[in-house]
Design a protein around this motif. Structure first.
Motif, mmCIF file in Angstrom:
data_model
loop_
_atom_site.group_PDB
_atom_site.id
_atom_site.type_symbol
_atom_site.label_atom_id
_atom_site.label_comp_id
_atom_site.label_asym_id
_atom_site.label_seq_id
_atom_site.Cartn_x
_atom_site.Cartn_y
_atom_site.Cartn_z
ATOM 1 N N ARG A 127 -48.293 -9.397 -16.344
ATOM 2 C CA ARG A 127 -47.506 -10.167 -15.397
ATOM 3 C C ARG A 127 -48.339 -11.365 -14.930
ATOM 4 N N ASN A 128 -47.690 -12.511 -14.817
ATOM 5 C CA ASN A 128 -48.324 -13.709 -14.287
ATOM 6 C C ASN A 128 -47.443 -14.286 -13.188
ATOM 7 N N VAL A 129 -48.026 -14.519 -12.026
ATOM 8 C CA VAL A 129 -47.305 -15.072 -10.884
ATOM 9 C C VAL A 129 -47.904 -16.433 -10.578
ATOM 10 N N MET A 130 -47.068 -17.457 -10.462
ATOM 11 C CA MET A 130 -47.524 -18.806 -10.158
ATOM 12 C C MET A 130 -47.047 -19.216 -8.769
ATOM 13 N N MET A 131 -47.923 -19.817 -7.969
ATOM 14 C CA MET A 131 -47.561 -20.370 -6.679
ATOM 15 C C MET A 131 -48.325 -21.667 -6.489
ATOM 16 N N ASP A 132 -47.585 -22.775 -6.400
ATOM 17 C CA ASP A 132 -48.184 -24.083 -6.181
ATOM 18 C C ASP A 132 -49.281 -24.373 -7.207
ATOM 19 N N GLY A 133 -49.010 -23.966 -8.467
ATOM 20 C CA GLY A 133 -49.959 -24.255 -9.532
ATOM 21 C C GLY A 133 -51.106 -23.288 -9.649
ATOM 22 N N LEU A 136 -51.855 -15.823 -10.431
ATOM 23 C CA LEU A 136 -52.306 -14.460 -10.193
ATOM 24 C C LEU A 136 -51.807 -13.631 -11.349
ATOM 25 N N GLY A 137 -52.729 -13.066 -12.136
ATOM 26 C CA GLY A 137 -52.327 -12.356 -13.339
ATOM 27 C C GLY A 137 -52.746 -10.906 -13.337
ATOM 28 N N PHE A 138 -51.914 -10.052 -13.944
ATOM 29 C CA PHE A 138 -52.205 -8.630 -14.126
ATOM 30 C C PHE A 138 -52.230 -8.373 -15.631
ATOM 31 N N THR A 139 -53.413 -8.096 -16.174
ATOM 32 C CA THR A 139 -53.556 -7.962 -17.617
ATOM 33 C C THR A 139 -54.392 -6.737 -17.940
ATOM 34 N N ASP A 140 -53.789 -5.775 -18.661
ATOM 35 C CA ASP A 140 -54.512 -4.588 -19.136
ATOM 36 C C ASP A 140 -55.299 -3.893 -18.029
ATOM 37 N N GLY A 141 -54.687 -3.757 -16.842
ATOM 38 C CA GLY A 141 -55.340 -3.070 -15.738
ATOM 39 C C GLY A 141 -56.335 -3.922 -14.981
ATOM 40 N N GLY A 144 -56.531 -11.121 -12.434
ATOM 41 C CA GLY A 144 -57.137 -12.442 -12.497
ATOM 42 C C GLY A 144 -56.492 -13.367 -11.486
ATOM 43 N N MET A 145 -57.300 -14.031 -10.656
ATOM 44 C CA MET A 145 -56.792 -15.030 -9.715
ATOM 45 C C MET A 145 -57.336 -16.379 -10.159
ATOM 46 N N GLY A 146 -56.419 -17.299 -10.468
ATOM 47 C CA GLY A 146 -56.811 -18.580 -11.027
ATOM 48 C C GLY A 146 -56.937 -18.550 -12.522
ATOM 49 N N THR A 147 -56.675 -17.408 -13.129
ATOM 50 C CA THR A 147 -56.705 -17.279 -14.575
ATOM 51 C C THR A 147 -55.715 -16.208 -14.989
ATOM 52 N N ASN A 148 -55.043 -16.422 -16.114
ATOM 53 C CA ASN A 148 -54.158 -15.382 -16.643
ATOM 54 C C ASN A 148 -54.842 -14.567 -17.724
ATOM 55 N N SER A 149 -56.156 -14.777 -17.909
ATOM 56 C CA SER A 149 -56.935 -14.005 -18.882
ATOM 57 C C SER A 149 -58.221 -13.525 -18.231
ATOM 58 N N PRO A 150 -58.135 -12.539 -17.334
ATOM 59 C CA PRO A 150 -59.364 -12.043 -16.687
ATOM 60 C C PRO A 150 -60.348 -11.515 -17.711
#
Length: 626
Positions: A127-133, A136-141, A144-150
């Motif tokens: 899941r990726n959530v965007m707010m004002d550019g 916030l991403g949720f990837t494989d447990g 990531g904040m500021g990145t969709n690939s923690p």
């Protein structure tokens, strides 16, 4: 014609089969609607009644929807206004299909509305959530904040090129009060190491015995020593029973210091009670060094005061002797006390003496004594009484915070009296045009300004102090460095701190910093001044910490009187750093706005306006006559 046939068909279906079919002769339900075409060549579907949320709200007053309308369906084209989201329409907050639930007497939106924003659950994938550019991403447990690939090695990956990470900030007392801190717990201690502040990590595996280690900007590790030698302690100054300890300190040698940092501490006395040994936090030497403890308080009796101390992992006990106070006088003559210089001016630095005559001195020595009042510190150095008559000469330093008639208590041995001294305002006042053809006296200078200077010629010395709203004492002056101020207080004052009355009938409070006869103006009084005078600018309005020459001047058309407000800027609400000097004059009113804000007036090159802002910021104060 088709409509007539349809109506006949519906009636026959109702009479014969008790079921109705549209585009079918074999309805499978009370009403069975079959698409005329399934190839997309015609418009298919059912149009239910379309209304606005406000229309459904209006129906509440007419009592149109009740038990007989249970399960009725409509399509809401626009949610009800916020004020109309009440009663039956309390949930009608946006477009969608709604059904009427007569049991709950509510219009309810069809569909459960569950999503990751308002419902707990399990994410089935990334899941990726965007707010004002910002992402916030949720990837494989991982998050990531500021990145969709923690990063695969991190459960939390914070990515930014312009923002940092702020751990929880608290005082050392609050840090020590954390119950069962986990190993690896991180906080920022705001007052550790002499209020320098430091990131702290608990490196103890036992939550019952935490061990907070430092991660300071100097990369200095937590201090440790091999030995703390209380047996060789040396004390400077004398402590007497029943007399406030002043100018007394004890020095203790340590060996085997590792160059690390150590906390400040306070250690209460046993045996003879009433004393405290205070140690400022700091950095150990590599090897041997000294720790200096300041002794304060009033000892309860003669004898030995013992202090059990713990510093940098080592503990020991040192002692301080408490002697009898044998010095005595027959009487003190406070009525004939003499100040030199004789004049004390509110807001101006004072350095001088106060001499108090005594009779019947017994020739005995006495320790240093010190106390503070109204921003002034009175210190009687250690000395020896004359046999007979003499004077107790106090050194007086500081800035008198209020122009009041001071009553200064003097106690020596068994004799006591009170010295009377009036602190003057030092500045004048000027009458300015106000509303309804009235006039009002305003102070000619900012609080803290040098009142001996022309108030209408902006120079550094007439800018004065910076105050936080609702606080009596100033928090900075023109000589305070422009950077952040250590220990800046961000707690805001309560409503009514500067005005316990009303806007129309203000009442000065004890926290009001203005001198006797004056108070902080209300928002309405500033408005009257602005609206009934003309104004002009002095100097060049430009942001520059060294620009003391810009000001806004108000001129009364009736008498030509002038009132000049320097563009002193402000001290930041978060850390006290200076901004806007030379480009804006910003002045507090006594009018509160909310639990955290208060009103102010600000003067810039092109305009004069009023607004409200957080009370922790530091701005100028100009007083008005009561």
């Amino acid at each position: 014609m088709k409509f007539k046939y349809l109506m006949i068909s519906l009636l026959l279906g109702e009479l014969i089969l008790a079921q109705v079919g549209v585009n079918t002769t074999l309805p499978k339900a009370t009403l069975d609607i079959v698409a005329k075409n399934t190839d997309g060549s015609t418009v298919e579907g059912v149009l239910v009644p379309r209304v606005t949320g406000n229309a459904l709200f209006s129906a509440i007053a007419l009592n149109l929807y009740g038990i007989e309308q249970n399960s009725l369906v409509v399509y809401v084209t626009q949610g009800a206004d916020l004020g109309n989201q009440t009663g039956q329409t309390s949930q009608v907050d946006g477009p969608g299909f709604y059904y009427f639930d007569a049991i709950d007497n509510q219009w309810k939106k069809m569909g459960n509305g569950s999503n990751i924003y308002n419902t707990d659950g399990t994410l089935s994938g990334t899941r990726n959530v965007m707010m004002d550019g910002h992402n916030l991403g949720f990837t494989d447990g991982r998050i990531g904040m500021g990145t969709n690939s923690p990063d695969p090695s991190a459960i939390l990956d914070l990515t930014s090129t312009h923002d940092g990470f702020l751990p929880p900030r608290m005082t050392m007392a609050q840090m020590d009060a954390i119950s069962g801190p986990a190993q690896g717990l991180v906080i920022y201690c705001t007052d550790c190491f002499g209020s320098l502040g430091c990131i702290m990590v608990n490196d103890s595996a036992n939550p019952l015995t935490p061990n907070w280690g430092s991660m300071c900007s100097t990369n200095v590790h937590t201090g440790h020593i091999d030995d703390l030698q209380c047996s060789g302690a040396t004390t400077s100054g004398i402590v007497h029973a029943g007399v406030i300890a002043s100018g007394v300190s004890t020095t203790i040698l340590y060996i085997g210091g590792n160059g690390g940092t150590y906390f400040s501490g306070s250690f209460n006395s046993t045996g003879v009670t009433g004393l405290t040994a205070n140690l400022d936090g700091g950095t150990l030497a590599n090897g041997s060094g000294n720790l200096v403890f300041n002794i304060v308080g009033t000892p309860s009796s003669t004898g030995t005061a013992s202090f059990m101390i713990t510093v940098a992992g080592k503990s020991c006990t040192f002692t301080v002797d408490v002697d009898s106070f044998t010095a005595n006088v027959t009487s003190l003559d406070c009525a004939n006390a003499v100040f030199s210089p004789s004049t004390i001016i509110q807001g101006q630095s004072y350095t001088g003496t106060m001499s108090v005559p005594y009779t019947g001195g017994n020739g005995e020595p006495y320790p240093q004594q010190s106390f503070t009042q109204n921003g002034l510190t009175f210190t009687l150095p250690a000395g020896t009484l004359l046999t007979g008559n003499g004077n107790l000469v106090y050194n007086v330093t500081g800035n008198a915070t209020s122009a009041i008639a001071m009553s200064i208590p003097i106690t020596f041995g068994s004799a006591s009296c009170n010295v009377s001294k009036t602190v003057t305002t030092g500045g004048g006042s000027v009458t300015m045009c106000m509303a309804n053809n009235t006039i009002k006296a305003w102070a000619t200078h900012n609080l803290g300004a040098d009142t001996s200077l022309d108030p209408n010629v902006p120079v550094k010395e007439i800018h004065g102090y910076y105050y936080q709203w609702g606080v009596k004492d100033h928090v900075a002056d023109t000589d305070t460095p422009v950077g952040a101020i250590s220990g800046w207080n961000t707690t805001t004052a309560s409503n009514g701190a500067w005005n316990s009355g009303t806007e129309a009938s203000p009442v000065k409070t004890a926290l009001d910093p203005c001198p006797v006869g004056f108070r902080v103006p209300t928002k309405s009084e500033y408005a009257d001044l602005v609206n009934n005078t003309s104004n002009s600018i002095i100097g060049t309005f430009a942001i520059d910490p060294t620009n003391f020459g810009s000001a806004k001047q108000f001129i009364c058309p009736g008498n030509g009187n002038k009132l000049t407000f320097p563009a002193s800027g402000q001290r930041n609400r978060d850390n006290g750093a200076l901004t806007l000097r030379g480009s804006a004059g910003i002045y507090w009113t006594s009018t509160d706005y909310s639990n955290a804000n208060a009103y102010y007036y600000y003067f810039i090159n092109s305009s004069v306006n009023s607004a409200n802002y957080n009370r922790a910021i530091g701005w100028s104060v100009r007083c008005i006559a009561e």
